[in-house]
Scaffold this active site. Sequence first.
Site, mmCIF file in Angstrom:
data_model
loop_
_atom_site.group_PDB
_atom_site.id
_atom_site.type_symbol
_atom_site.label_atom_id
_atom_site.label_comp_id
_atom_site.label_asym_id
_atom_site.label_seq_id
_atom_site.Cartn_x
_atom_site.Cartn_y
_atom_site.Cartn_z
ATOM 1 N N ARG A 20 64.621 42.509 70.189
ATOM 2 C CA ARG A 20 63.308 42.070 70.686
ATOM 3 C C ARG A 20 63.367 40.662 71.258
ATOM 4 O O ARG A 20 62.713 40.360 72.252
ATOM 5 C CB ARG A 20 62.279 42.162 69.553
ATOM 6 C CG ARG A 20 61.899 43.612 69.245
ATOM 7 C CD ARG A 20 61.243 43.719 67.881
ATOM 8 N NE ARG A 20 60.726 45.053 67.616
ATOM 9 C CZ ARG A 20 61.463 46.097 67.243
ATOM 10 N NH1 ARG A 20 62.776 45.966 67.092
ATOM 11 N NH2 ARG A 20 60.896 47.277 67.009
ATOM 12 N N ARG A 124 69.565 62.274 71.624
ATOM 13 C CA ARG A 124 68.379 61.883 70.844
ATOM 14 C C ARG A 124 67.088 62.093 71.639
ATOM 15 O O ARG A 124 67.086 62.032 72.865
ATOM 16 C CB ARG A 124 68.538 60.430 70.372
ATOM 17 C CG ARG A 124 69.719 60.300 69.418
ATOM 18 C CD ARG A 124 69.918 58.893 68.932
ATOM 19 N NE ARG A 124 68.812 58.428 68.118
ATOM 20 C CZ ARG A 124 68.706 57.196 67.637
ATOM 21 N NH1 ARG A 124 69.654 56.304 67.924
ATOM 22 N NH2 ARG A 124 67.692 56.855 66.895
ATOM 23 N N GLN A 171 60.132 51.658 67.723
ATOM 24 C CA GLN A 171 60.697 51.625 69.083
ATOM 25 C C GLN A 171 59.646 52.078 70.089
ATOM 26 O O GLN A 171 59.464 51.456 71.137
ATOM 27 C CB GLN A 171 61.931 52.521 69.166
ATOM 28 C CG GLN A 171 63.105 51.976 68.358
ATOM 29 C CD GLN A 171 64.274 52.941 68.283
ATOM 30 O OE1 GLN A 171 64.186 54.076 68.745
ATOM 31 N NE2 GLN A 171 65.356 52.491 67.684
ATOM 32 N N ASP A 318 65.834 53.105 57.638
ATOM 33 C CA ASP A 318 67.254 52.808 57.884
ATOM 34 C C ASP A 318 68.052 52.621 56.586
ATOM 35 O O ASP A 318 69.283 52.621 56.618
ATOM 36 C CB ASP A 318 67.394 51.549 58.751
ATOM 37 C CG ASP A 318 66.957 51.808 60.190
ATOM 38 O OD1 ASP A 318 66.869 52.986 60.583
ATOM 39 O OD2 ASP A 318 66.706 50.827 60.917
ATOM 40 N N ARG A 349 70.812 62.556 59.876
ATOM 41 C CA ARG A 349 71.243 61.887 58.637
ATOM 42 C C ARG A 349 70.989 62.733 57.392
ATOM 43 O O ARG A 349 71.661 62.534 56.373
ATOM 44 C CB ARG A 349 70.584 60.506 58.519
ATOM 45 C CG ARG A 349 71.203 59.520 59.482
ATOM 46 C CD ARG A 349 70.670 58.111 59.346
ATOM 47 N NE ARG A 349 71.434 57.222 60.229
ATOM 48 C CZ ARG A 349 70.994 56.071 60.710
ATOM 49 N NH1 ARG A 349 69.784 55.644 60.389
ATOM 50 N NH2 ARG A 349 71.759 55.328 61.495
ATOM 51 N N ARG A 393 75.590 53.872 59.753
ATOM 52 C CA ARG A 393 74.994 53.797 58.406
ATOM 53 C C ARG A 393 75.569 54.854 57.464
ATOM 54 O O ARG A 393 75.650 54.625 56.248
ATOM 55 C CB ARG A 393 73.472 53.879 58.487
ATOM 56 C CG ARG A 393 72.870 52.736 59.296
ATOM 57 C CD ARG A 393 71.402 52.503 59.025
ATOM 58 N NE ARG A 393 70.786 51.732 60.091
ATOM 59 C CZ ARG A 393 70.893 50.404 60.240
ATOM 60 N NH1 ARG A 393 71.585 49.701 59.371
ATOM 61 N NH2 ARG A 393 70.317 49.796 61.253
HETATM 62 C C1 S3P Z 1 63.984 50.328 65.009
HETATM 63 C C2 S3P Z 1 63.108 51.304 64.625
HETATM 64 C C3 S3P Z 1 63.522 52.488 63.871
HETATM 65 C C4 S3P Z 1 64.878 52.280 63.218
HETATM 66 C C5 S3P Z 1 65.883 51.714 64.178
HETATM 67 C C6 S3P Z 1 65.411 50.363 64.679
HETATM 68 C C7 S3P Z 1 63.450 49.183 65.778
HETATM 69 O O1 S3P Z 1 63.607 53.601 64.748
HETATM 70 O O2 S3P Z 1 65.357 53.494 62.689
HETATM 71 O O3 S3P Z 1 67.131 51.546 63.545
HETATM 72 O O4 S3P Z 1 64.141 48.157 65.884
HETATM 73 O O5 S3P Z 1 62.339 49.304 66.284
HETATM 74 P P1 S3P Z 1 62.306 54.448 65.178
HETATM 75 O O6 S3P Z 1 61.480 53.582 66.055
HETATM 76 O O7 S3P Z 1 62.858 55.636 65.910
HETATM 77 O O8 S3P Z 1 61.629 54.810 63.909
#
Ligand code: S3P
Length: 433
Positions: A20, A124, A171, A318, A349, A393
């Site tokens: 970010r 994905r 995300q 995570d 996972r 992970r």
């Molecule tokens: C993340 C959000 C999560 C997380 C990823 C990092 C982020 O994913 O699993 O490792 O930095 O916004 P999702 O937005 O798909 O939940």
Amino acid sequence: MRVFKGEVTALPPDKSISHRAALIGALSEGTTEITNFSGGFDNQSTLGVLKDAGIILRQEDVDGGYGRRIRRVVIESGGLWSFLPPSAPLMCNNSGSTMRMFAGILAAQPFASELIGDSSLMKRPMKRVADPLRQMGADVELSLAGTAPIRIKGTKELKPIEYRLPVPSAQVKSLVAFAALHADGESRIIESVRSRDHTEVMLGLESIEHEGERVIVVPGRKAVAAKPFYIPADPSAACFIVALGLLARGSEIIIRDVCLNPTRAAFLDILTDAGAGLTIENQRVIGGEMIGDILVQNHAGLEPLMILDPQVVAYIIDEIPMLAVLSAFASGRFELHNAAELRTKESDRIDALVVNLQRLGFDCEQYPDGFMVKGRRITPSGTVVIDSFDDHRIAMSFAIASKATGCPLDITDIDVVGVSFPNFFALLESLEA
Ligand code: S3P
């Protein structure tokens, strides 16, 4: 059983905040200095796509205290529309955060672009990216399976949006927020289950509680002024070190300067409730984020973990691989529900954990949205091959169990740990008492 002792001052900087900081730096007017940027492959992928889209940035090593070198990233940008048409598809490698969050910015740029990744990322789900951006007026094309390549024809005329997140995903929330910063009017993003809130904190966005939901307000076409960012240590990386200490009786480890944002640190409460010896020290706020030291003292066993609440699942998404392996080894049991999102990560996972725990003699039952470990039938005598499924992970969760308990494991494609934790093995070695 081995014992681990020491002070951890070189944990990777937080992956989510690093992504970010780089993206917000590219959207800001002026010079953004980011102190303690992560050297993990995923964060380097974000810098790579920014450079390929015309953003001027540099990285340098500087003194970071504690006798170590840290990375500083400096980004120069003219603001929201400072990107240039890339000459080739933008390679995001293994990083879903890079691909999804940058898509939100590209949707607002007046040119065509394409985002691609490695074989894991190309599988994905990306419909969650395309849907809101199409509603805002961008032209977004995916494969027939709803995956990358993501082909975007962006527009400077994005419309504001009121968007209720269909899955709890930081995300997706962030990519909508980044797109909305360019839109012609105020947007609202609504989440019923909360996800990590770094984007809101770093952009200073207003968020309102309304009838049990959270509404994030994003002003349109408002210039973002450059400001410095400091990246604290990654709690998701700290979780591996915490688990190491909790699996090896007699261990005592202090982990410094970890991000303790409540949307990230819930795994510490879960472990404390299960009897773990964890103490938080030296808490303070830097750049809007809670930071502190985690002291791990292993003097007692751990109750089995049972994780059911969708909100808790979102906060620890995570950390689940490590918590599951920790709980299986420490108590023989583990139970998880409401976690179907885990199937859409760098690997499936749920399947990856169950397959590998079964190889280690654990009796497991798998559900669409979780799984249960019911006990250990046998303890295999020789070396067990663990399939990392090319997922950092998964690889690290089993590597911790192996290191702490001494069970010999042969983990496939172990170099994948570099996605988020390049110094993982060096750090473990330094803690061996
Ligand atoms: C993340 C959000 C999560 C997380 C990823 C990092 C982020 O994913 O699993 O490792 O930095 O916004 P999702 O937005 O798909 O939940």
